[in-house]
Design a protein around this motif. Structure first.
Motif, PDB file in Angstrom:
ATOM      1  N   VAL A  72      61.566  42.864  25.415  1.00 34.99           N
ATOM      2  CA  VAL A  72      60.905  44.049  24.754  1.00 34.99           C
ATOM      3  C   VAL A  72      61.325  45.288  25.227  1.00 34.99           C
ATOM      4  O   VAL A  72      61.445  45.812  26.143  1.00 34.99           O
ATOM      5  CB  VAL A  72      59.343  43.765  25.248  1.00 34.99           C
ATOM      6  CG1 VAL A  72      58.539  44.587  24.173  1.00 34.99           C
ATOM      7  CG2 VAL A  72      58.942  42.344  25.384  1.00 34.99           C
ATOM      8  N   ARG A  73      61.042  46.343  23.990  1.00 37.56           N
ATOM      9  CA  ARG A  73      61.464  47.793  24.153  1.00 37.56           C
ATOM     10  C   ARG A  73      60.482  48.376  24.754  1.00 37.56           C
ATOM     11  O   ARG A  73      59.135  48.084  24.532  1.00 37.56           O
ATOM     12  CB  ARG A  73      61.777  48.291  22.877  1.00 37.56           C
ATOM     13  CG  ARG A  73      62.911  47.969  21.846  1.00 37.56           C
ATOM     14  CD  ARG A  73      64.040  48.589  22.685  1.00 37.56           C
ATOM     15  NE  ARG A  73      65.424  48.205  21.665  1.00 37.56           N
ATOM     16  CZ  ARG A  73      66.495  48.614  22.075  1.00 37.56           C
ATOM     17  NH1 ARG A  73      66.717  49.518  23.019  1.00 37.56           N
ATOM     18  NH2 ARG A  73      67.719  48.138  21.356  1.00 37.56           N
ATOM     19  N   SER A  74      60.786  49.040  26.090  1.00 35.43           N
ATOM     20  CA  SER A  74      59.850  49.898  26.599  1.00 35.43           C
ATOM     21  C   SER A  74      59.244  51.168  25.719  1.00 35.43           C
ATOM     22  O   SER A  74      59.929  51.749  25.136  1.00 35.43           O
ATOM     23  CB  SER A  74      60.268  50.395  28.051  1.00 35.43           C
ATOM     24  OG  SER A  74      60.888  49.462  28.781  1.00 35.43           O
ATOM     25  N   ARG A  75      57.946  51.029  25.581  1.00 34.60           N
ATOM     26  CA  ARG A  75      57.268  51.978  24.984  1.00 34.60           C
ATOM     27  C   ARG A  75      56.417  52.794  25.625  1.00 34.60           C
ATOM     28  O   ARG A  75      55.560  52.542  26.250  1.00 34.60           O
ATOM     29  CB  ARG A  75      56.547  51.166  23.653  1.00 34.60           C
ATOM     30  CG  ARG A  75      55.977  51.893  22.560  1.00 34.60           C
ATOM     31  CD  ARG A  75      55.659  51.014  21.440  1.00 34.60           C
ATOM     32  NE  ARG A  75      54.455  50.371  21.453  1.00 34.60           N
ATOM     33  CZ  ARG A  75      53.886  49.334  20.709  1.00 34.60           C
ATOM     34  NH1 ARG A  75      54.704  49.011  19.606  1.00 34.60           N
ATOM     35  NH2 ARG A  75      53.030  48.607  21.044  1.00 34.60           N
ATOM     36  N   TRP A  76      56.718  54.128  25.470  1.00 35.24           N
ATOM     37  CA  TRP A  76      55.745  55.340  26.181  1.00 35.24           C
ATOM     38  C   TRP A  76      55.282  56.233  25.365  1.00 35.24           C
ATOM     39  O   TRP A  76      55.877  56.402  24.088  1.00 35.24           O
ATOM     40  CB  TRP A  76      56.989  55.890  27.194  1.00 35.24           C
ATOM     41  CG  TRP A  76      57.376  55.242  28.539  1.00 35.24           C
ATOM     42  CD1 TRP A  76      58.241  54.330  28.445  1.00 35.24           C
ATOM     43  CD2 TRP A  76      56.617  55.071  29.484  1.00 35.24           C
ATOM     44  NE1 TRP A  76      58.554  53.888  29.569  1.00 35.24           N
ATOM     45  CE2 TRP A  76      57.556  54.365  30.329  1.00 35.24           C
ATOM     46  CE3 TRP A  76      55.488  55.611  29.925  1.00 35.24           C
ATOM     47  CZ2 TRP A  76      57.375  53.904  31.528  1.00 35.24           C
ATOM     48  CZ3 TRP A  76      55.186  55.165  31.450  1.00 35.24           C
ATOM     49  CH2 TRP A  76      55.899  54.316  32.200  1.00 35.24           C
ATOM     50  N   SER A  77      54.177  56.560  25.530  1.00 40.93           N
ATOM     51  CA  SER A  77      53.456  57.818  24.793  1.00 40.93           C
ATOM     52  C   SER A  77      53.411  59.158  25.800  1.00 40.93           C
ATOM     53  O   SER A  77      53.848  59.156  26.754  1.00 40.93           O
ATOM     54  CB  SER A  77      51.989  57.415  24.539  1.00 40.93           C
ATOM     55  OG  SER A  77      51.865  56.065  23.907  1.00 40.93           O
ATOM     56  N   ARG A  78      52.916  59.969  25.004  1.00 42.17           N
ATOM     57  CA  ARG A  78      52.822  61.424  25.449  1.00 42.17           C
ATOM     58  C   ARG A  78      51.605  62.017  25.757  1.00 42.17           C
ATOM     59  O   ARG A  78      50.891  61.524  24.868  1.00 42.17           O
ATOM     60  CB  ARG A  78      53.823  62.397  24.889  1.00 42.17           C
ATOM     61  CG  ARG A  78      55.340  62.076  24.980  1.00 42.17           C
ATOM     62  CD  ARG A  78      56.138  63.282  24.306  1.00 42.17           C
ATOM     63  NE  ARG A  78      55.898  63.371  22.867  1.00 42.17           N
ATOM     64  CZ  ARG A  78      56.475  62.724  21.782  1.00 42.17           C
ATOM     65  NH1 ARG A  78      57.356  61.717  22.096  1.00 42.17           N
ATOM     66  NH2 ARG A  78      55.888  62.858  20.452  1.00 42.17           N
ATOM     67  N   LEU A  79      51.183  63.109  26.689  1.00 47.47           N
ATOM     68  CA  LEU A  79      49.664  63.262  26.643  1.00 47.47           C
ATOM     69  C   LEU A  79      49.414  64.206  25.292  1.00 47.47           C
ATOM     70  O   LEU A  79      48.438  63.720  24.843  1.00 47.47           O
ATOM     71  CB  LEU A  79      49.718  64.580  27.724  1.00 47.47           C
ATOM     72  CG  LEU A  79      49.894  64.046  29.169  1.00 47.47           C
ATOM     73  CD1 LEU A  79      49.992  65.338  30.174  1.00 47.47           C
ATOM     74  CD2 LEU A  79      48.788  63.186  29.409  1.00 47.47           C
ATOM     75  N   SER A  80      50.303  64.662  24.527  1.00 49.05           N
ATOM     76  CA  SER A  80      50.255  65.150  23.259  1.00 49.05           C
ATOM     77  C   SER A  80      49.813  64.486  22.311  1.00 49.05           C
ATOM     78  O   SER A  80      49.083  64.832  21.120  1.00 49.05           O
ATOM     79  CB  SER A  80      51.395  66.029  22.818  1.00 49.05           C
ATOM     80  OG  SER A  80      52.646  65.251  22.769  1.00 49.05           O
ATOM     81  N   GLN A  81      49.775  63.100  22.458  1.00 47.10           N
ATOM     82  CA  GLN A  81      49.670  62.186  21.358  1.00 47.10           C
ATOM     83  C   GLN A  81      48.246  61.451  21.609  1.00 47.10           C
ATOM     84  O   GLN A  81      48.013  60.784  20.731  1.00 47.10           O
ATOM     85  CB  GLN A  81      50.686  60.916  21.335  1.00 47.10           C
ATOM     86  CG  GLN A  81      52.293  61.481  20.882  1.00 47.10           C
ATOM     87  CD  GLN A  81      53.192  60.370  21.164  1.00 47.10           C
ATOM     88  OE1 GLN A  81      53.436  59.784  22.307  1.00 47.10           O
ATOM     89  NE2 GLN A  81      53.922  60.049  20.077  1.00 47.10           N
TER      90      GLN A  81
END
Length: 278
Positions: A108-117
């Motif tokens: 599985v591809r590691s998926r990260w978000s950002r605070l701005s999202q």
């Protein structure tokens, strides 16, 4: 979200696949370099697909796999161009982390978000963590976060790798439905000040109980390390400290239980305010 069809390097043959996955189990640097992690089992496979995770490669053994639903999903993913490698039972057991190999594993591809999202217009609950001693506690926390409608985790610094095998196993597939943000303490503090977000912490000495607290629409719940609790710096960062009411016979709860109660209290608060929000 469209699926990522780029194949993970160095797994064009069975032997290279086995070697790559075996190393992926134990080497965080490898997981981070290739931005992927290994998951296994029918439940995880179906949950990952339902959560629209970006599956990069599938490993399966026809003799071990006893699920028509999984076989149907494998065929559908192959039609999308996702590589699928057929292994013998013996080959599959070399990459399996279960005592009884399930016959289905995948990258599985590691998926990260950002605070701005973070969408501040919607109800959301985020757990802030800086360190965790027991990976099982974090897996429990992910299950509760998923069950009670929280959004995900904000991880401060580099100590916690949410995609390590122990956490994934303990989460029982809930990890796939959670979002993850990596941030520094300074970056998070600046973001909360800019958007006037009031982080919430936990302390047995707090004057206010979580059952009498009305959680804000966007709630950030800071949980301290299991043994020592929240540091003075962490407590100072939080605008509100809450205690979990307990009998005198118990002086503390583990991270998974304490965090679960906090998330449940947030969900109850939002549901009472607006039954359609959670």
């Amino acid at each position: 979200m469209p699926r990522d069809r780029k194949q993970i390097p160095h797994i064009s043959t069975v032997n290279s696949a086995i070697s790559f996955v075996q190393r992926l189990h134990h080497e965080r640097n490898l997981r981070e370099r290739h931005q992927c992690y290994y998951a296994e089992g029918l439940r995880n496979f179906l949950h990952a697909n339902n959560a629209r995770q970006q599956i990069a490669t599938i490993f399966y053994s026809k003799k071990l796999l006893k699920s028509a639903a999984a076989e149907k999903q494998i065929r559908a993913l192959k039609r999308e161009g996702i590589p699928a490698l057929s292994l013998s039972p013996e080959e599959f057991r070399k990459i399996s982390w279960f005592e009884h190999a399930s016959g289905i594993g995948f990258l599985v591809r590691s998926r990260w978000s950002r605070l701005s999202q973070i969408d501040l217009s919607r109800n959301s609950c985020w757990i802030i963590l800086e360190s965790v001693r027991n990976t099982g506690n974090l897996g429990t926390l992910l299950r509760s976060s998923n069950a009670f409608g929280a959004t995900g985790l904000i991880l401060l610094g580099e100590q916690i790798d949410p995609f390590q095998p122990d956490i994934l196993r303990a989460s029982m597939g809930s990890l796939f439905f959670q979002k993850f943000i990596r941030s520094s303490f300074q970056e998070l503090e600046q973001w909360t000040n800019t958007h006037q977000i009031a982080p919430i912490g936990t302390s047995p000495n707090a004057n206010r109980s979580l059952i009498e607290f009305e959680f804000p629409q966007t709630s950030l719940i800071f949980l301290g390390e299991e043994r020592q609790g929240m540091t003075a710096t962490q407590q100072e960062f939080c605008h509100q400290l809450l205690r979990i009411p307990m009998t005198n016979q118990v002086d503390s709860l583990n991270l998974g239980v304490a965090g679960s109660l906090m998330i449940y209290a947030w969900m109850s608060s939002q549901t009472c305010t607006n039954p359609q929000t959670v």
